[in-house]
Every structure is written in C-alpha cells, then in structure tokens.
Scaffold this active site. Structure first.
Site, PDB file in Angstrom:
ATOM      1  N   ASN A 178       1.106  -1.470  -0.057  1.00  0.00           N
ATOM      2  CA  ASN A 178      -0.280   0.113  -0.034  1.00  0.00           C
ATOM      3  C   ASN A 178       1.277   1.474   0.145  1.00  0.00           C
ATOM      4  OD1 ASN A 178      -2.942  -0.241  -0.497  1.00  0.00           O
ATOM      5  ND2 ASN A 178      -2.166  -2.290   1.921  1.00  0.00           N
ATOM      6  N   ILE A 194      -1.200  -1.602  17.980  1.00  0.00           N
ATOM      7  CA  ILE A 194      -2.539  -1.046  18.853  1.00  0.00           C
ATOM      8  C   ILE A 194      -1.601   0.568  19.063  1.00  0.00           C
ATOM      9  CG2 ILE A 194      -3.736  -0.927  20.634  1.00  0.00           C
ATOM     10  CD1 ILE A 194      -3.932  -4.290  20.026  1.00  0.00           C
ATOM     11  N   ASN A 210      -6.275   5.184   8.164  1.00  0.00           N
ATOM     12  CA  ASN A 210      -6.079   3.491   7.864  1.00  0.00           C
ATOM     13  C   ASN A 210      -6.638   2.795   7.568  1.00  0.00           C
ATOM     14  OD1 ASN A 210      -5.110   0.863   9.469  1.00  0.00           O
ATOM     15  ND2 ASN A 210      -6.704   1.112  10.123  1.00  0.00           N
ATOM     16  N   HIS A 244      -8.044  -0.656   6.153  1.00  0.00           N
ATOM     17  CA  HIS A 244      -8.274  -2.177   7.144  1.00  0.00           C
ATOM     18  C   HIS A 244      -8.563  -2.868   5.287  1.00  0.00           C
ATOM     19  CE1 HIS A 244      -8.800  -4.901   9.916  1.00  0.00           C
ATOM     20  NE2 HIS A 244     -10.316  -5.347   9.337  1.00  0.00           N
ATOM     21  N   THR A 247     -10.016   6.599  15.340  1.00  0.00           N
ATOM     22  CA  THR A 247     -10.011   6.999  16.329  1.00  0.00           C
ATOM     23  C   THR A 247      -9.432   5.534  17.318  1.00  0.00           C
ATOM     24  OG1 THR A 247     -12.307   5.668  16.366  1.00  0.00           O
ATOM     25  CG2 THR A 247     -12.435   7.489  15.422  1.00  0.00           C
TER      26      THR A 247
HETATM   27  C1  GAR Z   1      -3.194  -4.629   3.739  1.00  0.00           C
HETATM   28  O1  GAR Z   1      -4.030  -5.673   3.136  1.00  0.00           O
HETATM   29  C2  GAR Z   1      -3.423  -3.731   5.018  1.00  0.00           C
HETATM   30  O2  GAR Z   1      -5.119  -3.621   4.492  1.00  0.00           O
HETATM   31  C3  GAR Z   1      -3.385  -4.211   6.324  1.00  0.00           C
HETATM   32  O3  GAR Z   1      -2.588  -5.255   6.242  1.00  0.00           O
HETATM   33  C4  GAR Z   1      -2.014  -5.804   5.255  1.00  0.00           C
HETATM   34  C5  GAR Z   1      -0.645  -4.683   4.676  1.00  0.00           C
HETATM   35  O4  GAR Z   1      -0.837  -5.708   3.636  1.00  0.00           O
HETATM   36  N1  GAR Z   1      -3.621  -3.960   7.714  1.00  0.00           N
HETATM   37  C6  GAR Z   1      -4.164  -4.122   8.585  1.00  0.00           C
HETATM   38  O5  GAR Z   1      -4.966  -4.979   8.399  1.00  0.00           O
HETATM   39  C7  GAR Z   1      -4.641  -2.940   8.928  1.00  0.00           C
HETATM   40  N2  GAR Z   1      -5.918  -3.174  10.606  1.00  0.00           N
HETATM   41  P1  GAR Z   1       0.799  -3.921   2.942  1.00  0.00           P
HETATM   42  O6  GAR Z   1       2.062  -4.123   4.154  1.00  0.00           O
HETATM   43  O7  GAR Z   1       1.468  -4.848   1.732  1.00  0.00           O
HETATM   44  O8  GAR Z   1       0.590  -2.596   2.388  1.00  0.00           O
END
Ligand code: GAR
Length: 212
Positions: free
Chosen positions: A14, A88, A103, A105, A137
């Site tokens: 991302n 967290i 963020n 998710h 939040t």
């Molecule tokens: C992504 O799928 C993101 O949405 C998730 O971790 C992954 C990171 O991938 N985030 C969460 O689960 C946060 N609660 P990346 O490092 O390749 O972006």
C-alpha cells in the site's frame, strides 16, 4: 503542499501504491516498527527517507508511542498514514493526530475488524467483501469512513485469491483517499463525521452472485 508520513510494519504494497500515485503532497518519510520490513527497501528505492522505531526497544505501549510521535513529528506531517502498520496505538497517540491519522483495513468495516479478515469472510459465506480507508479513533479498526471498495466473493475463492482481489482495490482507494485529503476536499468535522466538499458520486449496485 501537504506533508505526509507513512507508517508500515511489513511488505509495504500500500505504501508503494501511495509512492507511485503521484499524489499532490510530499511524502516526507516512511517509518517502520520493524527493521526487517520489506517496504523500507522499496521506500529507499523511491528516494524517500526511512526510519525505524522498534517497539521491542520500549517497555510498554505508552513509551513506544511517545518515541514514535517524536520520530513522526520531526517531519512535521499534515497527515500520518498507516499502511499495514500492525501495532495497536494508545488513545494519547490517536488524540495527538486527530483528523490527521488514517488507516486502511482489509474488510468492509465495521464488519471484520482485527486479523484474518479474508478467512473469516469466507467462513461466514458473505458474498461481498472489500476494504476501507478511515480516520483512526481509539477503537481498533473503527472510525469515520472515507472510502470503501466492495468486491464479490467468488465460488472458488481461497483466502489467497480473495486477499489478492481485495489488495488490488486497496491500492486504488488509498491513493484516492490521500488525494482528497491533500487537496482539502475532505475533512473530519468536530462531530466526527467525514465532510466531503466535492460531492460527486456514482451509484452502481454490485450483485454477488450476479443477477441472471
Ligand atoms: C493490507 O492488506 C492492509 O489492509 C492490512 O495489512 C496489509 C498490509 O499490506 N492492514 C491491517 O490489517 C490493519 N488492521 P502491505 O504492507 O502490503 O500494504
């Protein structure tokens, strides 16, 4: 031009999508809580400053968050962007960045906060799944929603195929959300609602499975 700092913990896909989106902002730094995060190398290849604040060096969440805040604020960011940052955060940290902390998710929040979102969606047999960009939040994986993308869950999906379909959309909605924020087209108001100054919308229904 707005300044942003991106926080990662791992792969950084991302973050890479944000680095390559030619956003109307300056990406001042990428900070990881893990020195071995693959995303740090990608950031360096893009010429972006990197830093590591390892949670292992701190006795508790509070002292880690204070050190992290110090590292982030050295770059004077307008927005702090969590891109797979798997820690967290304390209520004090979140309050410090109110309206400036976002963020992504991998689920259609408020469904499936937490971990293993794709496996849980498959287990429940939902037919539509997706991803969400939201303001942070103190409640984990809650917070005012900026944009969501919905994808169909297909008959033969595995956790991996579903994750890949969702991730593809994550890489589209995060740059869009940051473009809106950096251009001042959205903001979090005093009552905690996302206000859109540019209210263009499309209305397509996603059927899953499709209608015949
Ligand atoms: C992504 O799928 C993101 O949405 C998730 O971790 C992954 C990171 O991938 N985030 C969460 O689960 C946060 N609660 P990346 O490092 O390749 O972006």
């Amino acid at each position: 031009m707005k300044n942003i700092v991106i926080l990662i913990s791992g792969r950084g896909s991302n973050m890479q999508a944000l680095l390559e989106a030619q956003l109307p902002c300056r990406i001042a730094a990428v900070i990881s809580n893990r020195a071995d995060a693959e995303g740090l190398d990608i950031a360096k290849e893009h010429g972006v400053s990197t830093a590591v604040v390892s949670h292992r060096d701190y006795a508790d969440r509070g002292s880690f968050d204070i050190a992290l805040t110090k590292a982030i604020d050295a770059y004077r960011p307008d927005f702090v962007v969590l891109a797979g940052f798997m820690r967290i955060l304390t209520a004090d940290f979140v309050a410090h960045y109110r309206g400036r902390l976002v963020n992504i998710h991998p689920s259609l929040l408020p469904s499936y906060g937490g971990l293993n979102t794709h496996a849980r969606a498959l287990h429940d047999g939902v037919k539509i799944h997706g991803c969400t960009v939201h303001f942070v939040t103190p409640d984990l994986d809650h917070g005012p929603i900026i944009i969501q993308a919905a994808v169909p869950v297909l008959y033969h999906d595995t956790e991996q195929t579903l994750a890949a379909r969702v991730l593809n959309e994550e890489h589209r909605i995060y740059p869009q959300a940051m473009r809106w924020l950096c251009k001042g087209q959205i903001e979090l108001n005093e009552s905690g609602k996302v206000v859109f100054h540019n209210r263009k919308q499309t209305s397509h229904t996603l059927f899953s499975p499709g209608l015949e």
